[in-house]
Design an enzyme around this catalytic site. Structure first.
Site, short mmCIF file in Angstrom:
data_model
loop_
_atom_site.label_atom_id
_atom_site.label_comp_id
_atom_site.label_asym_id
_atom_site.label_seq_id
_atom_site.Cartn_x
_atom_site.Cartn_y
_atom_site.Cartn_z
N HIS A 283 0.83 -1.21 0.00
CA HIS A 283 0.00 0.00 0.00
C HIS A 283 0.87 1.27 0.00
O HIS A 283 0.58 2.24 0.72
CB HIS A 283 -0.93 0.01 1.22
CG HIS A 283 -2.02 -1.02 1.17
ND1 HIS A 283 -3.19 -0.84 0.48
CD2 HIS A 283 -2.10 -2.27 1.72
CE1 HIS A 283 -3.96 -1.92 0.62
NE2 HIS A 283 -3.31 -2.80 1.37
N ASP B 77 -0.98 -5.38 5.84
CA ASP B 77 -1.90 -6.25 5.11
C ASP B 77 -1.65 -6.17 3.61
O ASP B 77 -1.08 -5.21 3.10
CB ASP B 77 -3.34 -5.86 5.42
CG ASP B 77 -3.68 -4.46 4.93
OD1 ASP B 77 -2.82 -3.56 5.04
OD2 ASP B 77 -4.80 -4.25 4.43
N GLU B 78 -2.09 -7.18 2.91
CA GLU B 78 -2.18 -7.22 1.45
C GLU B 78 -0.87 -6.87 0.75
O GLU B 78 -0.86 -6.30 -0.33
CB GLU B 78 -3.31 -6.30 0.97
CG GLU B 78 -4.67 -6.73 1.49
CD GLU B 78 -5.79 -5.75 1.22
OE1 GLU B 78 -6.95 -6.19 1.08
OE2 GLU B 78 -5.51 -4.54 1.17
N ALA B 79 0.25 -7.25 1.37
CA ALA B 79 1.57 -7.09 0.72
C ALA B 79 1.86 -8.35 -0.08
O ALA B 79 2.76 -9.13 0.22
CB ALA B 79 2.64 -6.83 1.78
N TYR B 80 1.07 -8.55 -1.13
CA TYR B 80 1.07 -9.83 -1.84
C TYR B 80 2.39 -10.15 -2.53
O TYR B 80 2.69 -11.31 -2.78
CB TYR B 80 -0.05 -9.83 -2.88
CG TYR B 80 -1.44 -9.70 -2.30
CD1 TYR B 80 -1.77 -10.31 -1.09
CD2 TYR B 80 -2.42 -8.96 -2.94
CE1 TYR B 80 -3.04 -10.18 -0.55
CE2 TYR B 80 -3.70 -8.83 -2.41
CZ TYR B 80 -4.00 -9.44 -1.22
OH TYR B 80 -5.26 -9.31 -0.69
#
Length: 569
Positions: free
Chosen positions: A298, A361-364
């Site tokens: 993000h 979060d969501e650090a893919y």
């Protein structure tokens, strides 16, 4: 003269605060003066019921037939202490506009101790209500007594005193929210309330990164939290679409990274003075600010400003969409950790509260040991600032640091990784996406919001238990509850309020009230009484069909709320 007195806490922690309101029954002249200000038929309206308070108090005993009435002679008395004086001033500011009463605030010692209207400083053991309950009010508890001869609020801290004032406010007629004088009989119902919170952390999150919101809008949100005894405001300050906080050591973060938002709007950022103003305003309302700098993902806005942080060292274009998971700072470059140290250090220095949220979060595209290695280093950097690290529950696999708090936002109550982190010492803030995410739509036809976690009507927001929601996580490990509001589709203060209300009071009750008081049928009735309050104050809200809202009366001398303030948008 009738008085409302608020006593101060003393340096001795075993001494409690007290507030006393000593009325006399209104005389004909008092009522005539009220009627002269504006015409209306609210003068003889019955008082609010003692058990109409939201969140529900721990214990209460009504005294039917007894009321306390504010009059032109009512004054606020407070013993010498800055914090207690601030609470007294806050109470006067809340009540003066609608009542039109002067409500002077003065030292309680100015009251003749031999007279009938005196202030008594309470000890540590105020008598319990007859239904039982400990007299230990704790850091946020209070006791409120209303009799025909006075109203008394007792607390061990100014925070407890402040919450007692919020309850007192709710016990007055809805017209008390009017910004202009109203002819009303300002009566409170008789009885006793003993009240303390279930969880120490009760909060909401506002995403100012997807869409930027002015300082005044954030302050308005703080007011909504304080009204319902929520004590934390989590600000999501950075994301792909914008960077919203000035950082002296990396100035382009705000000036370049902050110049965008979803939908290609102008964006914006908070100067350090702006941020200090928010912090100070929240602190005066006993709300702790929790800043979030989202890492390692993000981060597109940061990479636009400083391409040296990008894995390929190339600046991406500004992002104004709503997808997630594509950006990240380079975890292999030491310059990244200089950036993290500088940013977190400056934000920590601006923030008096104990928490510093690092997202996670969501650090893919940062996986496995690379991800946990980054998180563990970031956690140590937070610890070096003297703050306690908070992060989304994706941080769970990383090694534990003292005090670590995970914010759980899942939609499936079984989460072995989070349960394991709790066994290793983590505490949990519970924010289930399918119950607490206030950016979810109420129904399919809600004009703004999402539905990826399902539709969240008021009952769904209310009917769950933060203490037992996550499998294999004991209630003792739950620090509290938070209701996030993401703003991909939210562009105005009216949008914010429409999604917050009436669900925010539901989350507040889950965080404050004992589990034994939770009852949907009764809650919806109590909540209904707040519609006229919001309408009178000009606050936007969703008229949920689940709630039996009363017809909103016209407040004499006040402009009726616009349709968009009270109906479907």
């Amino acid at each position: 003269m009738s008085t409302l007195g608020i006593s101060s806490p003393t340096p001795d922690p075993t001494t409690a605060d007290a507030a006393v309101l000593h009325p006399h029954e209104p005389e004909a002249g008092d009522l005539a003066a009220l009627a002269a200000r504006t015409a209306g038929d609210d003068l003889l309206a019955p008082p609010v019921r003692l058990d109409d308070v939201v969140p529900a108090p721990e214990l209460l005993e009504a005294d039917p037939g007894t009321t306390f009435v504010l009059t032109g002679d009512t004054a606020i008395r407070v013993t010498t202490h800055p914090g207690a004086r601030e609470v007294a001033d806050h109470l006067a500011e809340l009540l003066r506009p609608a009542t039109g009463l002067p409500l002077p605030v003065a030292d309680a010692l100015a009251v003749d101790p031999a007279g009938p209207m005196t202030l008594t400083l309470a000890g540590t053991t105020p008598p319990p209500v007859t239904t039982g309950g400990s007299a230990d009010l704790g850091a946020e508890g209070y006791r409120l007594d209303v009799s025909g001869s006075g109203v008394r609020v007792v607390a061990e801290t100014t925070t407890g005193l402040f919450y007692g004032v919020q309850t007192l406010r709710q016990l007055l007629p809805a017209a008390v929210e009017s910004p202009t004088p109203v002819a009303a009989r300002w009566a409170l119902p008789g009885g006793t309330i003993l009240d303390r919170p279930r969880f120490p952390y009760r909060g909401a999150m506002l995403d100012v990164a997807r869409h930027f919101f002015a300082v005044e809008d954030v302050l308005r949100v703080v007011d909504h939290l304080a009204r319902y005894k929520l004590n934390h405001l989590h600000l999501h300050l950075t994301d792909d679409q914008g960077w919203r906080i000035a950082v002296d050591s990396w100035p382009r973060l705000a000036t370049v990274g902050g110049a965008s938002e979803v939908g290609d709007g102008p964006g914006g950022h908070y100067t350090k003075d702006d941020y200090r103003r928010i912090v100070a305003y929240a602190s005066a309302r006993h709300v702790t600010l929790v800043p979030e700098i989202d890492l390692p993902g993000h981060t597109n806005a940061a990479l636009v400003a400083y391409p040296e942080l990008a894995p390929d060292k190339v600046a991406p274009p500004p992002y104004t969409g709503t997808e997630v998971g594509f950006s990240y700072v380079d975890p292999a470059d030491e310059r990244t950790y200089d950036f993290v140290t500088d940013v977190l250090g400056e934000v920590a220095a601006l923030t008096p509260g104990p928490w510093l949220h690092i997202g996670g979060d969501e650090a893919y595209k940062v996986k496995g040991e690379v991800y946990t290695g980054f998180v563990e280093r970031a956690q140590r950097i937070v610890a070096d600032t003297g703050k306690t690290v908070v992060g989304w529950h994706q941080l769970a696999p990383a090694a534990h640091v003292d005090g670590r708090v995970l914010q759980w936002w899942g939609t499936d109550t079984a989460d072995p990784a989070t349960a394991d982190a709790v066994r290793r010492g983590a505490r949990l803030i519970v924010s289930p996406g399918n119950h607490a995410y206030l950016d979810m739509k109420y129904a399919e036809d809600t004009p703004i919001g999402h539905d990826w976690a399902g539709l969240i009507d008021v009952r769904r927001a209310y009917d769950w238990d933060p203490g037992t929601h996550v499998t294999d996580v004991p209630t003792t490990a739950v620090l509290g509850v938070e209701a996030p509001l993401w703003t991909e589709s939210v562009t105005s203060l009216a949008d914010i309020e429409f999604l917050l209300l009436p669900r925010l009071p539901a989350i507040a009750e889950l965080g404050w009230s004992p589990r034994t008081t939770h009852d949907w049928a009764r809650f919806r009735e109590r909540l209904a009484g707040h519609g006229p309050r919001w309408s009178t104050a000009g606050i936007t809200f969703h008229r949920s069909p689940e709630v039996p809202w009363p017809a909103t009366p016209t407040i004499p001398g006040q402009r009726p709320a616009a349709k968009s303030d009270t109906a479907e948008r």
